[in-house]
Design an enzyme around this catalytic site. Structure first.
Site, PDB file in Angstrom:
ATOM      1  N   ARG A  49     -14.155  -0.041   9.773  1.00 11.69           N
ATOM      2  CA  ARG A  49     -14.173   1.117   8.876  1.00 11.69           C
ATOM      3  C   ARG A  49     -15.408   1.948   9.242  1.00 11.69           C
ATOM      4  NH1 ARG A  49      -9.960  -1.040   7.996  1.00 11.69           N
ATOM      5  NH2 ARG A  49      -8.904  -1.393   5.994  1.00 11.69           N
ATOM      6  N   TYR A  61       0.483   4.231  -2.485  1.00 10.09           N
ATOM      7  CA  TYR A  61      -0.620   5.184  -2.260  1.00 10.09           C
ATOM      8  C   TYR A  61      -0.326   6.044  -1.027  1.00 10.09           C
ATOM      9  CZ  TYR A  61      -5.536   6.681  -1.645  1.00 10.09           C
ATOM     10  OH  TYR A  61      -6.707   7.397  -1.505  1.00 10.09           O
ATOM     11  N   ASP A  62       0.022   5.369   0.079  1.00  9.38           N
ATOM     12  CA  ASP A  62       0.197   6.092   1.349  1.00  9.38           C
ATOM     13  C   ASP A  62       1.323   7.117   1.252  1.00  9.38           C
ATOM     14  OD1 ASP A  62      -1.457   3.956   1.858  1.00  9.38           O
ATOM     15  OD2 ASP A  62      -0.462   3.309   3.690  1.00  9.38           O
ATOM     16  N   ASP A  73      -3.505  -4.444   5.702  1.00 13.06           N
ATOM     17  CA  ASP A  73      -4.889  -3.937   5.752  1.00 13.06           C
ATOM     18  C   ASP A  73      -5.105  -3.330   7.151  1.00 13.06           C
ATOM     19  OD1 ASP A  73      -7.647  -4.919   4.028  1.00 13.06           O
ATOM     20  OD2 ASP A  73      -7.951  -4.218   6.073  1.00 13.06           O
ATOM     21  N   PRO A  74      -5.416  -2.032   7.243  1.00 11.22           N
ATOM     22  CA  PRO A  74      -5.550  -1.420   8.576  1.00 11.22           C
ATOM     23  C   PRO A  74      -6.591  -2.132   9.446  1.00 11.22           C
ATOM     24  CG  PRO A  74      -5.436   0.269   6.881  1.00 11.22           C
ATOM     25  CD  PRO A  74      -5.567  -1.045   6.166  1.00 11.22           C
ATOM     26  N   PHE A 117     -19.363  -5.844  -2.092  1.00 12.60           N
ATOM     27  CA  PHE A 117     -20.458  -6.584  -1.440  1.00 12.60           C
ATOM     28  C   PHE A 117     -21.766  -6.430  -2.240  1.00 12.60           C
ATOM     29  CE2 PHE A 117     -18.767  -6.696   3.258  1.00 12.60           C
ATOM     30  CZ  PHE A 117     -17.751  -7.547   2.849  1.00 12.60           C
ATOM     31  N   ARG A 131       0.818  -1.217   0.000  1.00 12.51           N
ATOM     32  CA  ARG A 131       0.000   0.000   0.000  1.00 12.51           C
ATOM     33  C   ARG A 131       0.849   1.264   0.000  1.00 12.51           C
ATOM     34  NH1 ARG A 131      -5.349  -2.091   2.413  1.00 12.51           N
ATOM     35  NH2 ARG A 131      -6.128   0.011   2.537  1.00 12.51           N
ATOM     36  N   ARG A 179     -13.448  -2.011  -3.931  1.00 12.96           N
ATOM     37  CA  ARG A 179     -13.706  -1.463  -2.598  1.00 12.96           C
ATOM     38  C   ARG A 179     -14.901  -2.184  -1.986  1.00 12.96           C
ATOM     39  NH1 ARG A 179     -12.468   4.948  -3.678  1.00 12.96           N
ATOM     40  NH2 ARG A 179     -13.149   4.507  -5.806  1.00 12.96           N
TER      41      ARG A 179
HETATM   42  P1  NAD Z   1     -11.423   7.506  -8.613  1.00  6.21           P
HETATM   43  O1  NAD Z   1     -10.406   6.502  -9.022  1.00  6.21           O
HETATM   44  O2  NAD Z   1     -12.847   7.254  -8.950  1.00  6.21           O
HETATM   45  O3  NAD Z   1     -11.049   8.955  -9.179  1.00  6.21           O
HETATM   46  C1  NAD Z   1      -9.736   9.394  -9.381  1.00  6.21           C
HETATM   47  C2  NAD Z   1      -9.665  10.077 -10.737  1.00  6.21           C
HETATM   48  O4  NAD Z   1      -8.325  10.548 -10.962  1.00  6.21           O
HETATM   49  C3  NAD Z   1     -10.000   9.134 -11.891  1.00  6.21           C
HETATM   50  O5  NAD Z   1     -10.971   9.704 -12.725  1.00  6.21           O
HETATM   51  C4  NAD Z   1      -8.668   8.956 -12.616  1.00  6.21           C
HETATM   52  O6  NAD Z   1      -8.810   8.673 -13.988  1.00  6.21           O
HETATM   53  C5  NAD Z   1      -8.012  10.288 -12.322  1.00  6.21           C
HETATM   54  N1  NAD Z   1      -6.547  10.260 -12.487  1.00  6.21           N
HETATM   55  C6  NAD Z   1      -5.675   9.361 -11.955  1.00  6.21           C
HETATM   56  N2  NAD Z   1      -4.419   9.649 -12.350  1.00  6.21           N
HETATM   57  C7  NAD Z   1      -4.500  10.749 -13.146  1.00  6.21           C
HETATM   58  C8  NAD Z   1      -3.547  11.518 -13.863  1.00  6.21           C
HETATM   59  N3  NAD Z   1      -2.245  11.207 -13.841  1.00  6.21           N
HETATM   60  N4  NAD Z   1      -3.972  12.597 -14.573  1.00  6.21           N
HETATM   61  C9  NAD Z   1      -5.289  12.921 -14.617  1.00  6.21           C
HETATM   62  N5  NAD Z   1      -6.233  12.226 -13.940  1.00  6.21           N
HETATM   63  C10 NAD Z   1      -5.853  11.150 -13.227  1.00  6.21           C
HETATM   64  O7  NAD Z   1     -11.245   7.698  -7.034  1.00  6.21           O
HETATM   65  P2  NAD Z   1     -12.139   8.510  -5.983  1.00  6.21           P
HETATM   66  O8  NAD Z   1     -12.673   7.549  -5.005  1.00  6.21           O
HETATM   67  O9  NAD Z   1     -13.071   9.413  -6.687  1.00  6.21           O
HETATM   68  O10 NAD Z   1     -11.009   9.358  -5.249  1.00  6.21           O
HETATM   69  C11 NAD Z   1     -10.806  10.732  -5.559  1.00  6.21           C
HETATM   70  C12 NAD Z   1      -9.730  11.297  -4.642  1.00  6.21           C
HETATM   71  O11 NAD Z   1     -10.152  11.178  -3.272  1.00  6.21           O
HETATM   72  C13 NAD Z   1      -8.386  10.548  -4.755  1.00  6.21           C
HETATM   73  O12 NAD Z   1      -7.341  11.492  -4.711  1.00  6.21           O
HETATM   74  C14 NAD Z   1      -8.365   9.677  -3.524  1.00  6.21           C
HETATM   75  O13 NAD Z   1      -7.059   9.438  -3.077  1.00  6.21           O
HETATM   76  C15 NAD Z   1      -9.163  10.504  -2.519  1.00  6.21           C
HETATM   77  N6  NAD Z   1      -9.775   9.617  -1.491  1.00  6.21           N
HETATM   78  C16 NAD Z   1     -10.880   8.884  -1.792  1.00  6.21           C
HETATM   79  C17 NAD Z   1     -11.423   8.046  -0.812  1.00  6.21           C
HETATM   80  C18 NAD Z   1     -12.669   7.230  -1.064  1.00  6.21           C
HETATM   81  O14 NAD Z   1     -13.124   6.538  -0.153  1.00  6.21           O
HETATM   82  N7  NAD Z   1     -13.290   7.285  -2.227  1.00  6.21           N
HETATM   83  C19 NAD Z   1     -10.811   7.948   0.445  1.00  6.21           C
HETATM   84  C20 NAD Z   1      -9.651   8.692   0.680  1.00  6.21           C
HETATM   85  C21 NAD Z   1      -9.157   9.544  -0.291  1.00  6.21           C
HETATM   86  N1  UDP Z   2     -12.843  -5.975   2.204  1.00  2.00           N
HETATM   87  C1  UDP Z   2     -13.468  -7.207   2.341  1.00  2.00           C
HETATM   88  N2  UDP Z   2     -13.975  -7.805   1.226  1.00  2.00           N
HETATM   89  C2  UDP Z   2     -13.908  -7.238  -0.020  1.00  2.00           C
HETATM   90  C3  UDP Z   2     -13.279  -5.961  -0.151  1.00  2.00           C
HETATM   91  C4  UDP Z   2     -12.751  -5.368   0.977  1.00  2.00           C
HETATM   92  O1  UDP Z   2     -13.552  -7.763   3.451  1.00  2.00           O
HETATM   93  O2  UDP Z   2     -14.395  -7.832  -0.977  1.00  2.00           O
HETATM   94  C5  UDP Z   2     -12.292  -5.327   3.411  1.00  2.00           C
HETATM   95  C6  UDP Z   2     -10.841  -4.881   3.272  1.00  2.00           C
HETATM   96  O3  UDP Z   2      -9.981  -5.947   3.633  1.00  2.00           O
HETATM   97  C7  UDP Z   2     -10.784  -3.717   4.251  1.00  2.00           C
HETATM   98  C8  UDP Z   2     -12.191  -3.125   4.196  1.00  2.00           C
HETATM   99  O4  UDP Z   2     -13.030  -4.127   3.625  1.00  2.00           O
HETATM  100  O5  UDP Z   2     -10.542  -4.197   5.564  1.00  2.00           O
HETATM  101  C9  UDP Z   2     -12.280  -1.855   3.362  1.00  2.00           C
HETATM  102  O6  UDP Z   2     -11.677  -2.128   2.128  1.00  2.00           O
HETATM  103  P1  UDP Z   2     -11.677  -1.103   0.911  1.00  2.00           P
HETATM  104  O7  UDP Z   2     -10.941  -1.775  -0.200  1.00  2.00           O
HETATM  105  O8  UDP Z   2     -13.053  -0.622   0.641  1.00  2.00           O
HETATM  106  O9  UDP Z   2     -10.859   0.179   1.418  1.00  2.00           O
HETATM  107  P2  UDP Z   2      -9.672   0.412   2.458  1.00  2.00           P
HETATM  108  O10 UDP Z   2     -10.343   0.958   3.667  1.00  2.00           O
HETATM  109  O11 UDP Z   2      -8.952  -0.868   2.764  1.00  2.00           O
HETATM  110  O12 UDP Z   2      -8.814   1.400   1.761  1.00  2.00           O
END
Ligand code: NAD
Ligand code: UDP
Length: 317
Positions: free
Chosen positions: A211, A145-146, A271-272, A191, A142, A186
């Site tokens: 979560r 990303y992190d 996985d957190p 689910f 991970r 996700r």
């Molecule tokens: P997503 O994957 O649906 O959207 C991300 C978008 O960024 C996509 O449309 C992708 O094509 C675009 N992208 C990626 N790389 C690119 C690049 N090099 N140039 C131009 N566009 C690019 O994800 P999301 O869930 O909508 O997440 C949006 C933001 O929110 C992300 O930065 C993510 O890290 C942050 N975030 C989301 C969650 C969540 O639960 N959804 C949680 C924490 C942080």
């Molecule tokens: N998870 C799960 N089954 C799945 C997908 C995810 O049990 O089919 C668990 C995963 O291991 C994590 C939590 O659900 O503990 C949330 O996962 P997700 O991928 O949505 O996001 P994360 O919080 O890990 O970034």
């Protein structure tokens, strides 16, 4: 204002575009479709306030006309997506974020970074406050990303400190809703996809990891308030109502009226074990807290996925 939304074709980005247009701003969405989809923006194609540029933000941006605010949502966000694209994830979090900060600086524009609860890693402090520095494995699966997001936060703070740029950082916790991809891995779409197609729910590990799920309209409202705030340090935006993944699987079963449909699979590496935002700061400085119940948010999301399964594919914007 003319607002650039990088990652605008993604799940959250497309909802942010809707909200900004509803508030009478002009929106320029920028996306390279790495994980996003044209159909998320299809409904905006004839909106005179909306424009779209297909572009990889890892390449410098040359935008004609003024830009008053830059929102950076560009990054894969689902573990399945960033494990498939680890290098692209590191590049967009680092080079992409720097390019967008440079664009904001050239235009004297505001800047919003969407960071993540993953900055806390597998947290040893619970719930997580913004002051917690985290417990991140810098070389695990991970880490692409992190560490990209931790760099993105650091470079955003550096632009604020060195160039006095008006920056804001949201640490987003698990968010769900319509326009997620049914198969992005996700847990909410996973689910729902499994139940809707009659397969077993795959709970990873024992399901004791926790979560907290925030509906996308609540999340976008938090981002919108943060954009206009005076605060430059990170702010948690998420729903504090925490549950185990096993409880969540049981809740989905009960909501969709099915029984005995869980299978257990190995827990992914790093996985957190627990995650819950402390949103005291967002409550105090933004007057924000989530309003949509999990039941209502899931009903909306299920309706969207059902309609998706029936709908013909949409042509590009
Ligand atoms: P997503 O994957 O649906 O959207 C991300 C978008 O960024 C996509 O449309 C992708 O094509 C675009 N992208 C990626 N790389 C690119 C690049 N090099 N140039 C131009 N566009 C690019 O994800 P999301 O869930 O909508 O997440 C949006 C933001 O929110 C992300 O930065 C993510 O890290 C942050 N975030 C989301 C969650 C969540 O639960 N959804 C949680 C924490 C942080
Ligand atoms: N998870 C799960 N089954 C799945 C997908 C995810 O049990 O089919 C668990 C995963 O291991 C994590 C939590 O659900 O503990 C949330 O996962 P997700 O991928 O949505 O996001 P994360 O919080 O890990 O970034």
């Amino acid at each position: 204002m003319r607002i650039l939304v990088a990652g605008g074709a993604g799940f959250i980005g497309s909802h942010l575009c809707d909200r900004l247009l509803a508030e009478d701003h002009q929106v320029l969405a920028v996306d390279n479709f790495l994980t996003g989809r044209a159909e998320n923006l299809h409904h905006l194609r004839s909106n005179p306030g909306f424009d779209f540029l297909e572009h990889d933000v890892c390449e410098p941006l040359k935008i004609a006309g003024p830009v008053d605010f830059v929102c950076n949502l560009a990054s894969p966000a689902s573990p399945v997506d960033y494990l498939t694209h680890p290098v692209a994830t590191l590049m967009v979090g680092s080079v992409g974020t720097k390019n967008l900060l440079d664009l904001a600086r050239q235009n004297d524009a505001g800047f919003l970074l969407t960071s993540t609860s993953e900055c806390y890693g597998d947290p040893l402090e619970h719930p997580q406050k913004e002051s917690y520095w985290g417990n991140v494995n810098p070389i695990g699966p991970r880490s692409c990303y992190d560490e990209a997001k931790r760099f993105a936060e650091a470079v955003t703070m550096a632009y604020h400190r060195e160039y006095k740029l008006n920056t804001h950082i949201a640490r987003i916790f698990n968010t769900y809703g319509p326009r997620m991809k049914l198969r992005d891995g996700r847990v909410v779409p996973a689910f729902l996809d499994q139940v809707l197609s009659g397969r077993l729910l795959t709970v990873f590990g024992s399901g004791s990891q926790t979560r907290s799920f925030c509906f996308v309209s609540d999340l976008v409202d938090g981002l919108f308030r943060l954009m206009w705030s005076e605060d430059h340090l990170p702010v948690n935006i998420g729903n504090p109502s925490e549950m185990t993944i096993l409880q969540f699987a049981e809740l989905i079963q009960a909501k969709l009226g099915i029984e005995e449909s869980i299978t257990f699979k190995p827990l992914p590496e790093d996985d957190p074990k627990q995650r819950q935002p402390d949103i005291t700061k967002a409550r105090e400085i933004l007057g924000w807290e989530p309003k949509v119940s999990l039941d209502i948010g899931l009903t909306d999301t299920i309706e969207y996925f059902r309609a998706q399964e029936l709908a013909p594919p949409v042509s590009p914007t």
